[in-house]
Design a protein around this motif. Structure first.
Motif, PDB file in Angstrom:
ATOM      1  N   PRO A 112      -9.930  -8.415 -14.863  1.00  0.00           N
ATOM      2  CA  PRO A 112     -10.593  -7.257 -14.935  1.00  0.00           C
ATOM      3  C   PRO A 112      -9.735  -5.779 -14.928  1.00  0.00           C
ATOM      4  CG  PRO A 112     -11.078  -8.207 -12.670  1.00  0.00           C
ATOM      5  CD  PRO A 112     -10.112  -9.173 -13.717  1.00  0.00           C
ATOM      6  N   PHE A 113      -8.363  -6.327 -14.600  1.00  0.00           N
ATOM      7  CA  PHE A 113      -7.331  -5.142 -14.411  1.00  0.00           C
ATOM      8  C   PHE A 113      -6.213  -5.422 -15.480  1.00  0.00           C
ATOM      9  CE2 PHE A 113      -7.334  -8.251 -10.931  1.00  0.00           C
ATOM     10  CZ  PHE A 113      -6.286  -8.932 -11.365  1.00  0.00           C
ATOM     11  N   ALA A 114      -5.388  -4.471 -15.490  1.00  0.00           N
ATOM     12  CA  ALA A 114      -3.967  -4.700 -16.564  1.00  0.00           C
ATOM     13  C   ALA A 114      -3.295  -5.727 -16.102  1.00  0.00           C
ATOM     14  CB  ALA A 114      -3.423  -3.236 -16.791  1.00  0.00           C
ATOM     15  N   LEU A 115      -2.794  -6.471 -16.872  1.00  0.00           N
ATOM     16  CA  LEU A 115      -1.493  -7.287 -16.602  1.00  0.00           C
ATOM     17  C   LEU A 115      -0.427  -6.394 -17.189  1.00  0.00           C
ATOM     18  CD1 LEU A 115      -2.827 -10.946 -17.393  1.00  0.00           C
ATOM     19  CD2 LEU A 115      -2.739  -9.908 -15.295  1.00  0.00           C
ATOM     20  N   ALA A 116       0.714  -6.699 -16.601  1.00  0.00           N
ATOM     21  CA  ALA A 116       1.822  -5.726 -17.058  1.00  0.00           C
ATOM     22  C   ALA A 116       3.133  -6.817 -17.122  1.00  0.00           C
ATOM     23  CB  ALA A 116       2.233  -4.533 -16.122  1.00  0.00           C
ATOM     24  N   LEU A 117       3.929  -6.353 -18.236  1.00  0.00           N
ATOM     25  CA  LEU A 117       5.270  -6.727 -18.189  1.00  0.00           C
ATOM     26  C   LEU A 117       6.535  -5.741 -17.689  1.00  0.00           C
ATOM     27  CD1 LEU A 117       4.931  -8.838 -21.568  1.00  0.00           C
ATOM     28  CD2 LEU A 117       4.793  -9.745 -19.125  1.00  0.00           C
ATOM     29  N   ASP A 118       7.484  -6.428 -16.996  1.00  0.00           N
ATOM     30  CA  ASP A 118       8.534  -5.560 -16.594  1.00  0.00           C
ATOM     31  C   ASP A 118       9.685  -6.040 -17.243  1.00  0.00           C
ATOM     32  OD1 ASP A 118      10.269  -4.234 -15.127  1.00  0.00           O
ATOM     33  OD2 ASP A 118       9.218  -4.184 -13.149  1.00  0.00           O
ATOM     34  N   GLU A 119      10.394  -7.060 -16.270  1.00  0.00           N
ATOM     35  CA  GLU A 119      11.705  -7.487 -16.213  1.00  0.00           C
ATOM     36  C   GLU A 119      11.871  -8.527 -17.560  1.00  0.00           C
ATOM     37  OE1 GLU A 119      10.156  -9.698 -12.603  1.00  0.00           O
ATOM     38  OE2 GLU A 119       9.975  -7.863 -13.329  1.00  0.00           O
ATOM     39  N   SER A 120      10.808  -9.235 -17.815  1.00  0.00           N
ATOM     40  CA  SER A 120      10.512  -9.771 -18.949  1.00  0.00           C
ATOM     41  C   SER A 120      10.835  -9.226 -20.340  1.00  0.00           C
ATOM     42  CB  SER A 120       9.662 -10.927 -19.005  1.00  0.00           C
ATOM     43  OG  SER A 120       8.193 -10.315 -19.089  1.00  0.00           O
ATOM     44  N   LEU A 121      10.512  -7.890 -20.228  1.00  0.00           N
ATOM     45  CA  LEU A 121      10.602  -7.285 -21.609  1.00  0.00           C
ATOM     46  C   LEU A 121      12.136  -7.476 -22.374  1.00  0.00           C
ATOM     47  CD1 LEU A 121       8.764  -3.891 -20.756  1.00  0.00           C
ATOM     48  CD2 LEU A 121       7.985  -5.606 -22.176  1.00  0.00           C
ATOM     49  N   ALA A 168      -9.486 -15.197  -7.874  1.00  0.00           N
ATOM     50  CA  ALA A 168      -9.520 -14.774  -6.433  1.00  0.00           C
ATOM     51  C   ALA A 168      -9.624 -13.229  -6.171  1.00  0.00           C
ATOM     52  CB  ALA A 168      -8.623 -15.606  -5.466  1.00  0.00           C
ATOM     53  N   THR A 169      -8.445 -12.633  -6.878  1.00  0.00           N
ATOM     54  CA  THR A 169      -8.600 -11.075  -6.644  1.00  0.00           C
ATOM     55  C   THR A 169      -9.584 -10.319  -7.296  1.00  0.00           C
ATOM     56  OG1 THR A 169      -6.691 -11.000  -8.289  1.00  0.00           O
ATOM     57  CG2 THR A 169      -6.162 -11.063  -6.167  1.00  0.00           C
ATOM     58  N   ALA A 170     -10.149 -10.935  -8.134  1.00  0.00           N
ATOM     59  CA  ALA A 170     -11.338 -10.226  -9.028  1.00  0.00           C
ATOM     60  C   ALA A 170     -12.373 -10.200  -8.164  1.00  0.00           C
ATOM     61  CB  ALA A 170     -11.485 -10.950 -10.339  1.00  0.00           C
ATOM     62  N   ARG A 171     -12.546 -11.049  -7.259  1.00  0.00           N
ATOM     63  CA  ARG A 171     -13.762 -10.854  -6.238  1.00  0.00           C
ATOM     64  C   ARG A 171     -13.583  -9.959  -5.066  1.00  0.00           C
ATOM     65  NH1 ARG A 171     -13.564 -16.569  -7.298  1.00  0.00           N
ATOM     66  NH2 ARG A 171     -12.780 -16.997  -5.185  1.00  0.00           N
ATOM     67  N   LEU A 172     -12.342  -9.404  -4.814  1.00  0.00           N
ATOM     68  CA  LEU A 172     -12.186  -8.647  -3.598  1.00  0.00           C
ATOM     69  C   LEU A 172     -12.808  -7.302  -3.771  1.00  0.00           C
ATOM     70  CD1 LEU A 172      -8.085  -8.991  -3.253  1.00  0.00           C
ATOM     71  CD2 LEU A 172      -9.975  -9.954  -1.749  1.00  0.00           C
ATOM     72  N   ARG A 173     -13.169  -6.805  -2.456  1.00  0.00           N
ATOM     73  CA  ARG A 173     -13.486  -5.341  -2.646  1.00  0.00           C
ATOM     74  C   ARG A 173     -12.440  -4.227  -2.704  1.00  0.00           C
ATOM     75  NH1 ARG A 173     -13.983  -2.146   1.845  1.00  0.00           N
ATOM     76  NH2 ARG A 173     -13.695  -3.836   3.039  1.00  0.00           N
ATOM     77  N   LEU A 174     -11.384  -4.543  -2.399  1.00  0.00           N
ATOM     78  CA  LEU A 174     -10.226  -3.707  -2.363  1.00  0.00           C
ATOM     79  C   LEU A 174      -9.927  -3.964  -3.996  1.00  0.00           C
ATOM     80  CD1 LEU A 174      -7.524  -4.874   0.197  1.00  0.00           C
ATOM     81  CD2 LEU A 174      -9.126  -2.553   0.193  1.00  0.00           C
ATOM     82  N   PRO A 175      -9.918  -2.583  -4.689  1.00  0.00           N
ATOM     83  CA  PRO A 175      -9.682  -2.666  -6.016  1.00  0.00           C
ATOM     84  C   PRO A 175      -8.016  -2.758  -6.491  1.00  0.00           C
ATOM     85  CG  PRO A 175      -9.940  -0.475  -5.241  1.00  0.00           C
ATOM     86  CD  PRO A 175     -10.080  -1.319  -4.201  1.00  0.00           C
ATOM     87  N   ILE A 176      -8.072  -3.802  -7.434  1.00  0.00           N
ATOM     88  CA  ILE A 176      -6.662  -4.008  -8.150  1.00  0.00           C
ATOM     89  C   ILE A 176      -6.260  -3.088  -9.523  1.00  0.00           C
ATOM     90  CG2 ILE A 176      -5.204  -5.956  -8.795  1.00  0.00           C
ATOM     91  CD1 ILE A 176      -6.135  -6.507  -5.827  1.00  0.00           C
ATOM     92  N   GLU A 177      -5.555  -2.425  -9.166  1.00  0.00           N
ATOM     93  CA  GLU A 177      -5.216  -1.714 -10.545  1.00  0.00           C
ATOM     94  C   GLU A 177      -4.429  -2.365 -11.547  1.00  0.00           C
ATOM     95  OE1 GLU A 177      -2.207   2.025 -11.906  1.00  0.00           O
ATOM     96  OE2 GLU A 177      -1.730  -0.099 -11.296  1.00  0.00           O
TER      97      GLU A 177
END
Length: 364
Positions: free
Chosen positions: A248-257, A217-226
């Motif tokens: 189409p944007f970066a997935l990130a890991l944080d607390e699960s690292l 759903a977010t890949a179709r937004l006009r608002l860009p997702i970083e």
């Protein structure tokens, strides 16, 4: 030699609750670490946040109390080598963990010692870590849950030069949050929309099917997702790689690292970005070594704080300056505190200025 090592408890209220899929934070409790030698004072901040990968405050306090009695008379440089070794081979997540699992306590003392030692050498902390460090760093705005944000707040951030805006998702039902994002897309002026990107953080709220749905759903937004942080409640590298191939944007890991991937090679986690919280990793130099290796593997790295006081925000920002990468770091959290232990770094036009004062820059 260290002449005095003091601990000063504090409790700092937030202006409003910091909400995420883990719950809400209304008060930051911690210990200001103060190390004195030869008329100079180094500061560190111990403000653990277990949901972010640290120990509880009681465990951190017990460790620091033990050190406060044991380390007076010690050489600060030798002590820092023991607490936060200069290990450029630290290439796996948590591969050189503290002897006891108290990373926030280790980080606080490491910051105080590094602050002291860089003052003794008459240079700023970031240059002590890396002579080629940057004097200013890009930061993101942190607005909280997406359901509590409106287009006027986004527009205000953009006008203040804060181009990267971080929003929490995974708190309300998924379809409700998608509806909010679509409403923001319709409400914000087109000229302003071209000047922002959204950084989203689910804090491990979703199953695989929900994460797929959100990315689609977010890949179709006009608002860009970083980027999208921590999309899965039960992350594993194969599922993360599957999601990353869709996004189409970066997935990130944080607390699960730390919680899930300690000892892992960061290149094998299936995502494009790591979010490093030095207080969860356990040291300035340990975090810098991991970040350099990660960037050398073509992974993106962002440094973030733990809604720290100014005493914690300053050395974390200096670490981001030492890393010297162009990404916006998650350090714009000082305004969330209703009161502070000192003055946080200045943010202007989306940039945090670190100055050239010897040490971390913090003063009580």
């Amino acid at each position: 030699m260290i002449e005095r090592l003091e601990l000063r408890p504090y409790a700092l209220p937030l202006r409003r609750p910091w909400a995420s899929a883990h719950g809400a934070i209304r008060l930051r409790r911690g210990l200001l670490v103060r190390v004195e030698a030869k008329g100079l004072i180094g500061y560190g901040d111990c403000a653990p946040l277990p949901e972010a990968g640290t120990e509880p405050l009681v465990a951190a306090s017990a460790m620091l109390e033990r050190w406060a009695h044991a380390f007076v008379g010690c050489d600060p440089e030798q002590l820092l080598t023991e607490i936060d070794p200069l290990d450029e081979t630290a290439h796996a997540i948590g591969c050189t963990p503290p002897k006891e699992r108290t990373p926030a306590a280790h980080y606080a003392l490491a910051c105080a010692l590094a602050d002291l030692l860089s003052q003794q050498r008459g240079i700023c902390l970031r240059c002590w870590l890396n002579p080629a460090a940057c004097a200013r760093i890009a930061v993101n705005a942190a607005l909280g849950p997406v359901a509590q944000v409106d287009a006027a707040q986004l527009a205000d951030c953009i006008r203040r030069g804060l181009r990267v805006i971080k929003l929490k998702v995974g708190i309300a039902p998924l379809e409700d949050e998608l509806a909010v994002l679509r409403a923001l897309e319709r409400a914000i002026e087109p000229g302003l929309a071209d000047r922002l990107v959204l950084r989203l953080d689910a804090n491990g709220a979703w199953g695989l099917a929900q994460a797929h749905r959100f990315i689609e759903a977010t890949a179709r937004l006009r608002l860009p997702i970083e980027s999208l942080e921590e999309p899965l409640a039960d992350p594993d590298p194969l599922r993360l790689a599957e999601l990353q191939s869709q996004a189409p944007f970066a997935l990130a890991l944080d607390e699960s690292l730390i919680a899930r991937f300690a000892g892992c090679d960061p290149r094998a986690l299936g995502v494009r970005r790591l979010v490093l919280k030095p207080a969860a990793i356990g040291g300035l130099r340990r975090t810098l070594a991991l970040a350099r290796h990660t960037q050398g593997s073509s992974l993106e790295v962002v440094i973030t704080s733990l809604i720290d006081s100014a005493a914690g925000l300053w050395p974390t920002a200096q670490l981001a300056g030492a890393l010297a990468n162009p990404l916006a770091h998650g350090l714009g959290t000082g305004a969330w505190l209703a009161r502070d232990l000192g003055t946080p770094p200045l943010i202007q036009d989306g940039w945090m200025a670190l100055g050239d004062r010897p040490g971390s820059g913090f003063s009580a």
